[in-house]
Scaffold this active site. Structure first.
Site, PDB file in Angstrom:
ATOM      1  N   LYS A   1     -45.876  14.507 115.993  1.00  0.00           N
ATOM      2  CA  LYS A   1     -45.995  13.198 115.963  1.00  0.00           C
ATOM      3  C   LYS A   1     -45.881  12.564 117.229  1.00  0.00           C
ATOM      4  O   LYS A   1     -46.668  11.485 117.670  1.00  0.00           O
ATOM      5  CB  LYS A   1     -44.602  12.685 115.453  1.00  0.00           C
ATOM      6  CG  LYS A   1     -44.514  13.003 113.734  1.00  0.00           C
ATOM      7  CD  LYS A   1     -45.343  12.238 113.112  1.00  0.00           C
ATOM      8  CE  LYS A   1     -45.120  12.416 111.545  1.00  0.00           C
ATOM      9  NZ  LYS A   1     -46.602  11.683 110.734  1.00  0.00           N
TER      10      LYS A   1
ATOM     11  N   TYR B   1     -42.793  19.501 114.160  1.00  0.00           N
ATOM     12  CA  TYR B   1     -43.105  18.195 113.677  1.00  0.00           C
ATOM     13  C   TYR B   1     -43.179  16.954 114.429  1.00  0.00           C
ATOM     14  O   TYR B   1     -43.872  16.346 114.380  1.00  0.00           O
ATOM     15  CB  TYR B   1     -42.162  17.916 112.412  1.00  0.00           C
ATOM     16  CG  TYR B   1     -42.441  16.691 111.739  1.00  0.00           C
ATOM     17  CD1 TYR B   1     -43.484  16.542 110.808  1.00  0.00           C
ATOM     18  CD2 TYR B   1     -41.663  15.582 111.909  1.00  0.00           C
ATOM     19  CE1 TYR B   1     -43.817  15.155 110.120  1.00  0.00           C
ATOM     20  CE2 TYR B   1     -41.687  14.250 111.052  1.00  0.00           C
ATOM     21  CZ  TYR B   1     -42.758  14.284 110.223  1.00  0.00           C
ATOM     22  OH  TYR B   1     -43.040  13.106 109.899  1.00  0.00           O
TER      23      TYR B   1
END
Length: 216
Positions: A127, A123
């Site tokens: 990002k 994750y």
């Protein structure tokens, strides 16, 4: 007086952002781009519903002074990491490119604390990838906000996040862990509103401590 576009207007940060922007004197028009219809009573706010899988048909929509991107989902909501990537990376990057090509001056992105392409966390790696790619686009101003775990009322109850918020809040009473403390969605929205009133250039990255020094 500025026209702004808000992505993720129904999310934890986005819903507060739209409301707060409506109360800002420097904002004349707010276009809330959503996947489902939302009724707003403030005349400043216009809701436009689109199919995010057909973004090439909506390029002309992303015109204005600032694009706020609060768009995001979770692996639990969409089922797989690949599906999450479509929302959190692909959609966002396509819209950012369209806005840049349309001459939008500012791009304000909600990212995450720890975002880094070299992270071991998928994750945070995603990002970081988005941050790196939008920094290469031709916006005059790019503001990236990196909050930690977000607190606040969501449309769907998320037990893991609720428990995580309680645990982190307790642990972050320790000075060494303060940089990881949870933050409320409305606080992130408030910082974004404050920065939108300024005329800055270049790339600014607001970490949790930079956004909310009063809580340090």
């Amino acid at each position: 007086m500025r026209k702004v576009i808000v992505l993720g207007a129904t999310g934890l940060i986005g819903k507060h952002l739209v409301k707060q922007l409506a109360g800002c004197e420097h904002i004349s028009q707010i276009v809330a781009v959503t996947r489902r219809k939302v009724t707003y009573t403030d005349p400043k706010i216009e809701n436009i519903v689109i199919d995010f899988n057909q973004l090439e048909q909506h390029g002309a929509l992303f015109k204005g002074d600032i694009l706020f991107s609060c768009l995001g989902t979770t692996k639990k909501q969409v089922g797989t990491r690949a599906a999450q990537r479509i929302v959190d990376l692909d959609y966002q990057l396509k819209i950012a490119k369209q806005a840049s090509e349309n001459g939008v001056r500012g791009y304000f992105l909600v990212s995450s604390s720890g975002a880094n392409t070299k992270s071991n966390n998928a994750y945070l790696q995603m990002k970081g990838e988005l941050e790196d790619k939008v920094k290469r686009l031709a916006f005059e101003q790019i503001a990236i906000f990196q909050p930690s775990l977000l607190l606040g009322e969501r449309d769907g109850f998320r037990l893991a996040e609720k428990l995580g918020g309680w645990v982190l809040t307790a642990l972050c009473l320790l000075p060494i862990l303060k940089r990881y403390r949870p933050i409320y969605g409305y606080q992130v929205a408030n910082k974004m509103c404050q920065e939108s009133a300024k005329v800055n250039t270049g790339v600014q990255v607001f970490t949790l401590e930079q956004c909310f020094p009063e809580q340090a």
